[in-house]
Design a protein around this motif. Structure first.
Motif, short mmCIF file in Angstrom:
data_model
loop_
_atom_site.label_atom_id
_atom_site.label_comp_id
_atom_site.label_asym_id
_atom_site.label_seq_id
_atom_site.Cartn_x
_atom_site.Cartn_y
_atom_site.Cartn_z
N ASP A 71 0.68 -0.95 0.23
CA ASP A 71 0.05 0.04 -0.17
C ASP A 71 1.09 0.99 -0.07
OD1 ASP A 71 -2.11 -1.59 0.81
OD2 ASP A 71 -2.78 -0.92 2.17
N SER A 72 2.38 0.56 0.56
CA SER A 72 2.48 1.97 0.49
C SER A 72 3.21 3.21 -0.90
CB SER A 72 4.15 1.82 1.05
OG SER A 72 3.79 1.52 2.56
N SER A 127 5.18 7.85 10.02
CA SER A 127 4.59 6.50 9.90
C SER A 127 5.26 6.74 11.93
CB SER A 127 4.73 4.98 9.62
OG SER A 127 3.50 5.62 8.36
N VAL A 166 3.71 -3.15 11.78
CA VAL A 166 3.09 -2.55 10.59
C VAL A 166 3.82 -0.63 11.27
CG1 VAL A 166 1.23 -1.48 9.55
CG2 VAL A 166 1.43 -3.98 10.00
N TYR A 171 2.51 3.20 6.74
CA TYR A 171 1.47 2.39 6.75
C TYR A 171 0.56 3.38 7.10
CZ TYR A 171 0.89 -1.57 3.75
OH TYR A 171 1.11 -2.65 3.28
N ARG A 346 -3.73 -6.40 9.86
CA ARG A 346 -3.85 -5.22 10.22
C ARG A 346 -4.90 -4.42 9.98
NH1 ARG A 346 -3.12 -1.79 5.90
NH2 ARG A 346 -3.96 -3.18 4.71
#
Length: 399
Positions: A71-72, A127, A166, A171, A346
């Motif tokens: 997703d990053s 993050s 995570v 994220y 997650r």
């Protein structure tokens, strides 16, 4: 290292759901919060070091693995070029970047504009900062409901979850948890405008961010009922603000797709994400039990089952209603959603209230047998670091 010095104060009776939001007490000591934050950061630094060692062992770069994977990559592209990218694999399988909410890429873009950092490094900075802010908010809630001992244990357990790696990656879960923790703390202390504004921010961070707004609205409705409508304008303002972030983005995507109410959910459907009340998850569990699969999937199944059990314990402990609603909505969405079974743990990372029963148990153990608690924490740390390194470096599955 023993946990006894940080887990020594006696417990304070927590407010119950029937009592509604609790009244303000003494402020949380900054030194005690600093100790909890230090333990959390130490846990995450060691977890990141385990990832780095595993990455170097297989000839990969740890910063790229932590800052530019899965997703990053989508968030970095949105931060650099805005929305508008889609990958079409099949008429019914289209991956559009509109599925990703705008707060995190907006923060990335801001950091890249004002610093010389690359995209992955900016993502890690955002993050890690958000994770630290979230840890402080989680501590504040734990200290308010119980005491410093439980609060410290709660933060440490959150930092040592199997998927807590995570929290060290680029994220959105740390950002959502930061907004959620402080919004819930604002509700518990009667700061309604802050609660609503932070809930609106949470709604811009992730699709399941509306869980924060649900908690604020539920608490506001209870307060309205309890006071028979005699509430301040601040409560109305907070309740009005809470759902704005999530609603605004969903409607914007819908308008862009030509279907204001259904456009966003169609985007999610084409990604393979939909809500079917857990039917797809049950079918996958049946497959795991009968045929087995890669390690990631059985672990995900066990963690979701554990989350369901912990929610039952949270109900039995009569936790405050806002925490029950928030954790319940996150659990309902994660367990009832179809697709990406391996990602469900997650999705549950922001559901830190589920750890309250375990934090109370760990604090009691630390008071009675400090070395037993230390051994438990050490075992959890070893499992978390090893499994986190496996997920990032070796599993080759979406996180």
């Amino acid at each position: 290292m023993t946990l006894a010095p940080d887990l020594a104060p006696p417990a304070v009776t927590s407010p119950t759901a029937a009592e509604g939001p609790a009244r303000p007490r003494r402020p949380v000591p900054a030194a005690a919060m600093g100790t909890a934050l230090g333990l959390f950061l130490a846990a995450r630094l060691l977890g990141a070091a385990a990832v780095a060692l595993a990455a170097w062992a297989v000839g990969q770069h740890p910063v790229l693995l932590l800052g530019r994977s899965w997703d990053s990559i989508w968030y970095l592209r949105i931060a650099g070029d805005g929305y508008g990218r889609s990958l079409r694999f099949h008429p019914d399988v289209v991956h559009s970047d509109l599925a990703f909410f705008p707060l995190y890429p907006g923060l990335l873009r801001a950091v890249m504009e004002i610093t010389p950092l690359s995209g992955p490094a900016a993502g890690l900075l955002v993050s890690w900062t958000a994770a630290a802010v979230a840890a402080c908010g989680i501590y504040a809630i734990g200290a308010r409901l119980h005491d410093r001992a439980v609060a410290t244990a709660l933060v440490l357990l959150w930092g040592l979850l199997p998927h807590s790696v995570v929290l060290s990656m680029a994220y959105t879960e740390p950002v959502l948890t930061a907004f959620a923790a402080w919004s819930l703390y604002a509700v518990l202390t009667g700061r309604w405008v802050w609660a609503g504004a932070l809930a609106a921010g949470a709604g811009l961070a992730r699709p399941n961010g509306f869980a924060v707004a649900a908690a604020v609205l539920a608490a506001a409705a209870y307060e309205l009922y309890r006071r028979r409508g005699k509430v301040t304008h601040r409560l109305w303002t907070g309740a009005a603000l809470a759902p704005l972030g999530w609603t605004a983005y969903v409607l914007w995507v819908g308008r862009r797709q030509g279907d204001p109410l259904g456009g966003y959910f169609e985007v999610q459907r084409l990604w393979g994400s939909r809500f079917d009340f857990g039917l797809d998850a049950l079918r996958f569990v049946r497959h795991l039990l009968l045929e087995g699969d890669l390690l990631v999937f059985p672990v995900s199944m066990v963690l979701v089952a554990a989350a369901l059990l912990l929610y039952g314990l949270l109900l039995a402990d009569r936790a405050p209603a806002p925490l029950l609603v928030y954790a319940g909505v996150l659990l309902f969405v994660a367990a009832g959603g179809a697709g990406f079974f391996e990602c469900k743990p997650r999705f549950l990372l922001p559901a830190f209230p589920l750890l309250l029963p375990l934090a109370c148990a760990l604090a009691r153990t630390a008071r009675a047998r400090p070395w037993h608690a230390t051994l438990v924490v050490g075992a959890l740390a070893g499992l978390s670091f090893a499994y986190g390194a496996y997920l990032v470096v070796l599993a080759h599955k979406p996180l």
